[in-house]
Design an enzyme around this catalytic site. Structure first.
Site, short mmCIF file in Angstrom:
data_model
loop_
_atom_site.label_atom_id
_atom_site.label_comp_id
_atom_site.label_asym_id
_atom_site.label_seq_id
_atom_site.Cartn_x
_atom_site.Cartn_y
_atom_site.Cartn_z
N ASP A 202 0.83 -1.18 0.06
CA ASP A 202 -0.09 0.01 0.10
C ASP A 202 0.97 1.19 -0.14
O ASP A 202 1.88 1.50 0.69
CB ASP A 202 -0.70 -0.02 1.33
CG ASP A 202 -1.91 1.13 1.19
OD1 ASP A 202 -2.61 0.98 0.85
OD2 ASP A 202 -1.58 2.23 2.51
N GLU A 244 1.48 -0.55 -5.23
CA GLU A 244 0.35 0.65 -5.40
C GLU A 244 1.10 2.07 -5.26
O GLU A 244 1.35 2.45 -4.43
CB GLU A 244 -0.58 0.70 -4.28
CG GLU A 244 -1.61 1.53 -4.47
CD GLU A 244 -2.20 2.39 -3.44
OE1 GLU A 244 -3.31 3.04 -3.78
OE2 GLU A 244 -1.73 2.50 -2.38
C1 GLC Z 1 -4.22 3.45 -0.04
C2 GLC Z 1 -5.68 2.58 -0.12
C3 GLC Z 1 -6.58 3.44 0.53
C4 GLC Z 1 -6.20 3.92 1.88
C5 GLC Z 1 -4.69 4.52 1.66
C6 GLC Z 1 -3.98 4.88 3.03
O1 GLC Z 1 -4.30 4.31 -1.14
O2 GLC Z 1 -5.76 1.95 -1.33
O3 GLC Z 1 -7.77 2.78 0.62
O4 GLC Z 1 -7.06 4.70 2.24
O5 GLC Z 1 -3.73 3.74 0.96
O6 GLC Z 1 -3.60 3.73 3.47
#
Ligand code: GLC
Ligand code: CA
Length: 542
Positions: A202, A244
């Site tokens: 993440d 991500e």
């Molecule tokens: C990522 C996740 C999101 C979350 C953020 C903070 O972007 O997809 O849902 O709020 O990280 O952890």
């Protein structure tokens, strides 16, 4: 490299919000046992790998992305034993499972942060990023624009500001502290030892901060991520890391390294351009994104997606395109959130079957491994009255009975309201109905996934855009060794004439593997031909 070690290049991923999926004990919250009872469904659908959103102890101020205990599960989800048996059951069916790994921040309820703020001498103080001056790192943007004014929040007990890229309830970890780095490697080890097949990591661009930079994608951040990869390769070969990073392709490219950082990365710029192309009926947004997509190492793979649990992010488009996307897809103010649109796939596409097929066909045929968001396979709707991004996280609609087959709890005890009215109500949109209907979206998608699986070229092959002689028709060729596919999409709502620039004799016998074209099978590709409105065509060339 052994073919099987590249399993993720051919895999179809499915993103599961476990709370929404299936409740086994009637408390109104989906759980691991509930999910385990649906593995046959997932296998029958043609899924290869599940990505489970955060299951860890959390006050749930960011739906579990605010972690208060990295090695514990939130009791509502079940026990470690339940997770272990889910992994076993999945593996028995040839399904793999990856978890979310939240590296950047913890919850402010995490014992590390509690100790850090209350005791300046605590060893955990240096686990976080503190400052007396809230002007530090002022070049870092704010991500949750709707609700946040600053990346610093004053902590009374600590007597200092702490740094957070997301909500103030999510203090960023301090990666300059070697102890933090080792802690996170141990977190990874814990779950890998249990048998998970990897992680969706993440929010990785933000691990380190440096004055004078935007604090994203820093060399120090890449160095730690390569260390994480090395650790996994050495101890758990074959497990994967999916990145991500909501960034432009050149920046995401860096996260693949020389094949020594992430195996996979989400293609954020491609996603909104699929929607731009579908609405405008023009291929130019797609050809632009594809031409800007850099080559990546052989062992790496893009992840393509249409929707996920967040808003449909418009960070990776120009200001003008963003305004246009909002006008087209989010006419009501409540549909907008931050720099995005908080709606699901089917409502975005007006629940039009031909557009849904086009969108999925692009997802499955363009380069990359597809990631399908739970519920989109049956065209579930959203509830924009719910707070934040919760409107796209409603209970899975299994059948048309009163509780949609999701839970035995009373409706008022459901973690979120079921969608039970209108064209997306569970009485109409549900798995049971679509499984029994040959012409349903689910049946169509299952067939598409079967065909994709029979042709590894979709995952392994490279792609070349072809001249279609028509601004509405996307034509590309996929190639892998001797195998060749020709894929055509007519994005326009009208019949279109296509003229491929092909040397006679280069494509002797095209065979339709999915889709429809008038005049098939006696088709002559060297002459102009017609494609019906909003249709796709997958052809094998032998
Ligand atoms: C990522 C996740 C999101 C979350 C953020 C903070 O972007 O997809 O849902 O709020 O990280 O952890
Ligand atoms: Ca439950």
């Amino acid at each position: 490299m052994e073919e099987n070690s590249l399993w993720y290049k051919k895999a179809v991923f499915y993103q599961v919000y476990v709370r929404a999926y299936c409740d086994s004990n009637g408390d109104g919250h989906g759980d691991l046992r509930g999910l385990a009872s649906k593995l046959d469904y997932l296998q029958a659908t043609g899924i290869d790998c599940l990505w489970l959103m955060p299951l860890y102890t959390s006050p749930l101020l960011d739906d579990g992305y605010d972690i208060a205990g990295y090695k514990d599960l939130l009791p509502e989800y079940g026990s470690l034993e339940d997770l272990k048996s889910l992994l076993d059951e999945a593996h028995k069916r040839g399904l793999r499972v990856i978890l979310d790994l939240v590296l950047n921040h913890t919850s402010d309820q995490h014992p590390w942060f509690q100790s850090a703020r209350q005791d300046p001498k605590s060893p955990f103080r240096e686990y976080y990023v503190w400052s007396d001056d809230e002007r530090k790192y002022s070049r870092a943007r704010i991500i949750f624009l709707d609700t946040q004014k600053s990346n610093w929040t004053w902590d009374e007990a600590a007597g200092q500001y702490f740094w957070h890229r997301f909500y103030p309830s999510q203090p960023d970890l301090n990666y300059d502290n070697p102890a933090v780095q080792s802690e996170m490697l141990e977190v990874a080890r814990f779950w890998l030892e249990m048998g998970v097949d990897g992680f969706r990591a993440d929010a990785v661009p933000y691990l380190f901060e440096r004055e004078g930079t935007n604090c994203e994608n820093l060399p120090e951040t890449h160095a730690f991520l390569r260390r994480l990869r090395r650790f996994i390769d050495e101890n758990f070969p074959g497990r994967i890391l999916l990145c991500e990073a909501n960034q432009w392709p050149e920046e995401v490219r860096e996260y693949f390294g020389e094949g020594d950082e992430f195996q996979m990365g989400f293609h954020f710029p491609l996603m909104p351009r699929i929607f731009m192309a579908l609405r405008s009926g023009e291929i130019s947004p797609l050809t632009w994104a594809l031409s800007k997509t850099p080559a990546i190492p052989e062992s790496c793979q893009w992840c393509a997606f249409l929707r996920n649990h967040d808003e449909l992010t418009l960070e990776m488009v120009t200001e003008a395109d963003r305004q246009w996307m909002w006008e087209q897809y989010a006419p009501e103010p409540r549909m907008r959130l931050n720099l995005g649109i908080r709606r699901r796939l089917a409502p975005l596409l007006g629940n039009e079957r031909s557009l849904l097929e086009l969108a999925f066909s692009l997802l499955l045929s363009l380069p990359g491994s597809p990631v399908i968001y739970y519920g989109d396979e049956i065209g579930m709707g959203d509830n924009i009255d719910l707070f934040d991004r919760n409107g796209v996280r409603t209970p899975m609609q299994w059948d048309g009975s009163a509780r949609a087959g999701f839970s035995q709890a009373r409706l008022q005890d459901f973690y979120a309201p079921l969608i039970s009215e209108g064209e997306f109500g569970h009485q109409r949109v549900n798995v049971q109905r679509q499984e029994n209907e040959a012409g349903s979206l689910l049946s169509w998608l299952r067939q598409a996934l079967r065909i994709r699986k029979a042709h590894p070229i979709f995952g392994m092959g490279d792609m070349t855009l072809l001249e279609s002689g028509n601004p509405s028709v996307l034509a590309f060729e996929r190639r892998f060794g001797e195998e060749r596919l020709l894929v055509l999409h007519n994005l326009s709502r009208r019949k279109q004439t296509v003229k491929l620039e092909m040397e006679p004799g280069t494509m002797p016998r095209p065979e339709v593997i999915y889709g429809y074209a008038k005049g098939m099978p006696d088709f002559n590709f060297y002459r102009p031909f017609e494609m019906e409105a909003s249709t796709y065509l997958w052809l094998k060339i032998t």
